[in-house]
Write an enzyme that holds these catalytic residues in place. Structure first.
Site, PDB file in Angstrom:
ATOM      1  N   HIS A 167      57.605  59.609  38.498  1.00 27.29           N
ATOM      2  CA  HIS A 167      56.368  58.835  38.386  1.00 27.29           C
ATOM      3  C   HIS A 167      55.636  58.822  39.719  1.00 27.29           C
ATOM      4  O   HIS A 167      56.255  58.744  40.782  1.00 27.29           O
ATOM      5  CB  HIS A 167      56.621  57.433  37.838  1.00 27.29           C
ATOM      6  CG  HIS A 167      57.342  56.480  38.741  1.00 27.29           C
ATOM      7  ND1 HIS A 167      56.676  55.683  39.649  1.00 27.29           N
ATOM      8  CD2 HIS A 167      58.644  56.156  38.851  1.00 27.29           C
ATOM      9  CE1 HIS A 167      57.552  54.910  40.271  1.00 27.29           C
ATOM     10  NE2 HIS A 167      58.762  55.175  39.814  1.00 27.29           N
ATOM     11  N   ASP A 206      59.644  54.653  46.329  1.00 28.84           N
ATOM     12  CA  ASP A 206      59.638  54.530  44.859  1.00 28.84           C
ATOM     13  C   ASP A 206      58.194  54.735  44.396  1.00 28.84           C
ATOM     14  O   ASP A 206      57.411  53.797  44.412  1.00 28.84           O
ATOM     15  CB  ASP A 206      60.160  53.153  44.466  1.00 28.84           C
ATOM     16  CG  ASP A 206      60.103  52.900  42.973  1.00 28.84           C
ATOM     17  OD1 ASP A 206      59.871  53.844  42.217  1.00 28.84           O
ATOM     18  OD2 ASP A 206      60.280  51.735  42.570  1.00 28.84           O
ATOM     19  N   GLU A 226      54.551  54.148  35.161  1.00 27.57           N
ATOM     20  CA  GLU A 226      55.987  53.886  34.976  1.00 27.57           C
ATOM     21  C   GLU A 226      56.304  52.441  35.309  1.00 27.57           C
ATOM     22  O   GLU A 226      57.096  51.783  34.639  1.00 27.57           O
ATOM     23  CB  GLU A 226      56.812  54.833  35.873  1.00 27.57           C
ATOM     24  CG  GLU A 226      58.318  54.805  35.591  1.00 27.57           C
ATOM     25  CD  GLU A 226      59.091  53.767  36.404  1.00 27.57           C
ATOM     26  OE1 GLU A 226      60.284  53.564  36.134  1.00 27.57           O
ATOM     27  OE2 GLU A 226      58.503  53.125  37.307  1.00 27.57           O
ATOM     28  N   GLU A 227      55.670  51.952  36.372  1.00 24.76           N
ATOM     29  CA  GLU A 227      56.015  50.624  36.896  1.00 24.76           C
ATOM     30  C   GLU A 227      55.586  49.490  35.962  1.00 24.76           C
ATOM     31  O   GLU A 227      55.978  48.348  36.158  1.00 24.76           O
ATOM     32  CB  GLU A 227      55.387  50.423  38.285  1.00 24.76           C
ATOM     33  CG  GLU A 227      55.916  51.377  39.358  1.00 24.76           C
ATOM     34  CD  GLU A 227      57.333  51.072  39.815  1.00 24.76           C
ATOM     35  OE1 GLU A 227      57.963  50.154  39.265  1.00 24.76           O
ATOM     36  OE2 GLU A 227      57.810  51.767  40.730  1.00 24.76           O
ATOM     37  N   ASP A 268      64.025  59.581  40.260  1.00 26.99           N
ATOM     38  CA  ASP A 268      63.503  58.279  40.704  1.00 26.99           C
ATOM     39  C   ASP A 268      64.472  57.700  41.731  1.00 26.99           C
ATOM     40  O   ASP A 268      65.567  58.226  41.920  1.00 26.99           O
ATOM     41  CB  ASP A 268      63.370  57.335  39.490  1.00 26.99           C
ATOM     42  CG  ASP A 268      62.303  56.266  39.676  1.00 26.99           C
ATOM     43  OD1 ASP A 268      62.004  55.896  40.835  1.00 26.99           O
ATOM     44  OD2 ASP A 268      61.763  55.785  38.658  1.00 26.99           O
TER      45      ASP A 268
END
Ligand SMILES: [Zn+2]
Length: 336
Positions: free
Chosen positions: A62, A166, A197-198, A220
């Protein structure tokens, strides 16, 4: 490009969930020389293909980050914000932030706030505006901001501290895999840099449906168990190698994929450790339940202080993750 240079470049790009245009443009530029085909889908996922005649393998990293979104502009010129993804108020106090237009500010708690139970509603952004009118010339409700903290390395360049490792570290890893792939690959490879994604693995869901892969590998960061007072929400340690995901709260990885990654690590002398993340998911969660199911696993980078403005990874682990992803990309895989 070295991983650290890629991280530094990606760190300056704007890309909170739902507003990934900035980081996508940088990724497009970096991936273009290695792509046979490159497209962006409706949600904004960037899909980079390296054609092959074997099974379809979808790697997903991501590219969105957590961040803030302006909800209210106050009379005195201060901003109230909502969260995009897992922003914890106590971890972001007095953190500098940056808007897409370059405007900067700081996250500040109200004086009466109880720091132990702090809510984001009890914090505001100070952007230096003296009035609502002045603030409105700089920002609108709905504008997004990200951490504006530094990237630096310690231990002779071994450990990097940066916001948004991240998941920019994984974007850097997949770019380095693309760079190192031979001209002809057995497998049909899709490197997908996903959005949102988050906020709930949203981009990977549509990307996986569109690509319809035989195998999925989410790259990830993952939590560690190596700092003082660790709550053991992760199983990994910095410096012990690439983490092969067994499970997180969104997926139980396909045993054949876990076994294949472990076999490739043994054959290639790549240091690895096992990854179970007790809280939190990854794009693997959306990919494995696509259509009638996808054989899915994960390659994780052990990361300290996830979602704070100063995350930390060991670049030798990131290198091991790249080596393992490169090996999987070229591996002989069973047709599904
Ligand atoms: Zn992530």
């Amino acid at each position: 490009m070295e991983l650290i240079e890629l991280i530094e470049t990606l760190n300056t790009a704007h890309g909170p969930s739902g507003d990934e245009g900035g980081v996508r443009a940088v990724m497009e530029h970096l991936a273009k020389p290695y792509a046979d085909e490159m497209t962006a889908d409706t949600l904004g996922n960037l899909i980079v293909r390296k054609k092959g005649s074997g099974p379809k393998v979808m790697f997903a990293a991501h590219m969105d980050s957590i961040g803030f979104i302006v909800t209210h502009i106050e009379k005195e010129g201060f901003l109230r914000v909502g969260r995009l993804g897992g922003v914890s108020p106590k971890e972001v106090l007095y953190t500098p932030v940056r808007f897409k237009n370059g405007l900067r500010g700081v996250v500040v708690p109200e004086e009466k706030a109880d720091f132990g139970k702090l809510k984001l509603d009890e914090c505001f952004l100070d952007i230096g505006a003296r009035s609502e009118e002045e603030a409105k010339k700089l920002v609108r409700v709905g504008d997004t901001a990200v951490y504006d903290t530094a990237v630096f390395t310690n231990g002779g360049g071994r450990q990097v501290f940066s916001p948004y490792l991240d998941n920019r570290v994984s974007c850097a890893i997949l770019l380095s895999v693309l760079e190192r792939l031979p001209a002809h690959c057995p497998n049909d490879l899709y490197f997908v840099f996903t959005v949102q994604e988050e906020v709930g693995l949203r981009g990977s869901r549509t990307a996986a449906f569109g690509v319809d892969p035989d195998y999925g590998i989410a790259v990830d960061v993952t939590d560690v168990d190596d700092t003082p007072g660790s709550e053991k929400s992760g199983t990994t340690q910095l410096g012990k190698g690439a983490a092969i995901k067994v499970m997180d709260s969104s997926v139980i990885c396909h045993p054949a994929v876990v076994a294949k990654l472990e076999e490739l690590a043994r054959e290639g002398n790549i240091p690895v450790q096992r990854d179970i993340l007790r809280a939190g998911g990854t794009d693997a969660g959306a990919i494995h339940i696509t259509r009638s199911g996808v054989r899915t696993g994960g390659i994780s980078v052990p990361c300290r202080y996830i979602h704070t403005p100063a995350e930390a990874v060991d670049l030798t682990d990131a290198k091991a993750c790249a080596d393992l992803a490169l090996a999987f990309a070229q591996a002989e895989l069973e047709e599904c």
